[in-house]
Design an enzyme around this catalytic site. Structure first.
Site, mmCIF file in Angstrom:
data_model
loop_
_atom_site.group_PDB
_atom_site.id
_atom_site.type_symbol
_atom_site.label_atom_id
_atom_site.label_comp_id
_atom_site.label_asym_id
_atom_site.label_seq_id
_atom_site.Cartn_x
_atom_site.Cartn_y
_atom_site.Cartn_z
ATOM 1 N N LEU A 139 0.764 -1.216 0.064
ATOM 2 C CA LEU A 139 0.094 0.643 -0.169
ATOM 3 C C LEU A 139 0.754 1.654 0.156
ATOM 4 C CD1 LEU A 139 -3.050 -0.966 2.932
ATOM 5 C CD2 LEU A 139 -2.638 -0.936 0.202
ATOM 6 N N ASP A 140 0.122 2.416 -0.617
ATOM 7 C CA ASP A 140 1.328 3.215 -0.168
ATOM 8 C C ASP A 140 1.735 3.613 0.856
ATOM 9 O OD1 ASP A 140 1.374 3.080 -2.986
ATOM 10 O OD2 ASP A 140 -0.381 5.168 -3.425
ATOM 11 N N ARG A 141 2.283 5.000 1.299
ATOM 12 C CA ARG A 141 2.262 5.582 2.337
ATOM 13 C C ARG A 141 1.833 5.867 3.684
ATOM 14 N NH1 ARG A 141 7.381 6.849 5.315
ATOM 15 N NH2 ARG A 141 6.847 9.403 7.049
ATOM 16 N N THR A 143 -1.983 5.560 2.426
ATOM 17 C CA THR A 143 -2.922 4.819 2.584
ATOM 18 C C THR A 143 -2.807 3.768 3.614
ATOM 19 O OG1 THR A 143 -2.976 5.105 -0.413
ATOM 20 C CG2 THR A 143 -4.213 2.829 1.373
#
Length: 296
Positions: A139-141, A143
């Site tokens: 997951l993105d930082r 998110t």
């Protein structure tokens, strides 16, 4: 299916519907393990039946005990870091955790600390488990939500395949700007790198296939809470696709969202997938842990 752990051994009692199955068939057909991993298991003599080494083409009977040396002690590949970890599911083969916003999923360079993987390494350490920390997806930082990690190479190989086969189902909640004209829809636009911006992605005919399904849950003044399901897992996929159709995520300033939150309002709320070894369906929900209220 009856399974248990004994020391470094994973033990599986052959079920009635596996009558006459062979070791080779279990690895190649049932679990569809990679050829290289199967070869290493054969060379290293990692599999026994009822305590004995049998030919891999020998038919097994219901009740036979398949014993695989899966749980070898291995040095952590990331530095253990203390921190709060929200575990959603865990067994000997994998762990599912709820990632808070503001953490990278894993280190981006050797020796880096403070990522989700570092917290998991510390968790393993406190549990007396010596195994690598192997993420199945990211997951993105900024998110938040559910992320799956494997504990040994066989589990990782099977989970990687399940992800490619789209059998790992992830459902997101996204708060986006604007109101939709229709209650649900599908965005099928390829995504590639933005040549003018290192960290951005963009819709591009030469990019990778990307398919996003969305459904409106609730309209909130000039924003809409949506449920999003991905067929593919491209970098920034939801953020790029929503921005492309004129509904950037609230807080996502990289893709045109207004800074109404300190991060993009995106949360991986649910995950489901078949267990890599038993086939049992695992389904977990992840609560949003910070001040972005995404629940309807």
């Amino acid at each position: 299916m009856k399974t248990m752990r004994k020391g470094s051994l994973f033990q599986l009692s052959i079920p009635e519907n596996w009558k006459n199955v062979t070791i080779e068939q279990i690895l190649k057909l049932r679990w569809q393990a990679p050829k290289k991993l199967i070869h290493m298991m054969r060379v290293n003599k990692e599999i026994k039946v009822n305590g004995d080494y049998l030919p891999w083409n020998h038919p097994l009977s219901p009740g036979d005990l398949l014993q695989i040396d899966l749980f070898k002690e291995t040095d952590y590949d990331v530095l253990p870091s203390y921190g709060e970890l929200h575990v959603l599911y865990e067994d000997d083969h994998l762990i599912v955790v709820n990632k808070p916003a503001g953490l990278d999923t894993h280190p981006n360079k050797p020796g880096e600390e403070g990522t989700l993987a570092n917290l998991i390494a510390f968790h393993f350490q406190t549990m007396g488990e010596n195994c690598r920390v192997m993420h199945i997806h990211r997951l993105d930082r900024d998110t938040s939500g559910a992320v799956v990690f494997a504990k040994h190479p066989l589990s990782k190989a099977i989970l990687d395949r399940l992800l490619i086969e789209r059998k790992v189902k992830r459902t997101y909640l996204a708060l986006v700007h604007g109101k939709f004209k229709q209650k649900k829809g599908t965005i099928s636009e390829r995504i590639g790198r933005d040549r003018h911006h290192n960290t951005r992605r963009r819709v591009s005919t030469s990019g990778q296939e990307a398919v996003t399904h969305y459904r409106v849950l609730e309209v909130r003044e000039n924003m809409t809470l949506t449920e999003v399901v991905l067929d593919t897992g491209r970098t920034h996929q939801i953020r790029v696709h929503m921005s492309h159709i004129g509904h950037p995520l609230a807080g996502d300033t990289l893709y045109g969202g207004k800074p109404v939150f300190k991060r993009q309002a995106l949360h991986a709320a649910r995950i489901s997938f078949p267990h890599p070894l038993t086939g049992e369906m695992i389904e977990r929900e992840a609560e949003c842990l910070d001040d972005i209220v995404l629940e309807s």
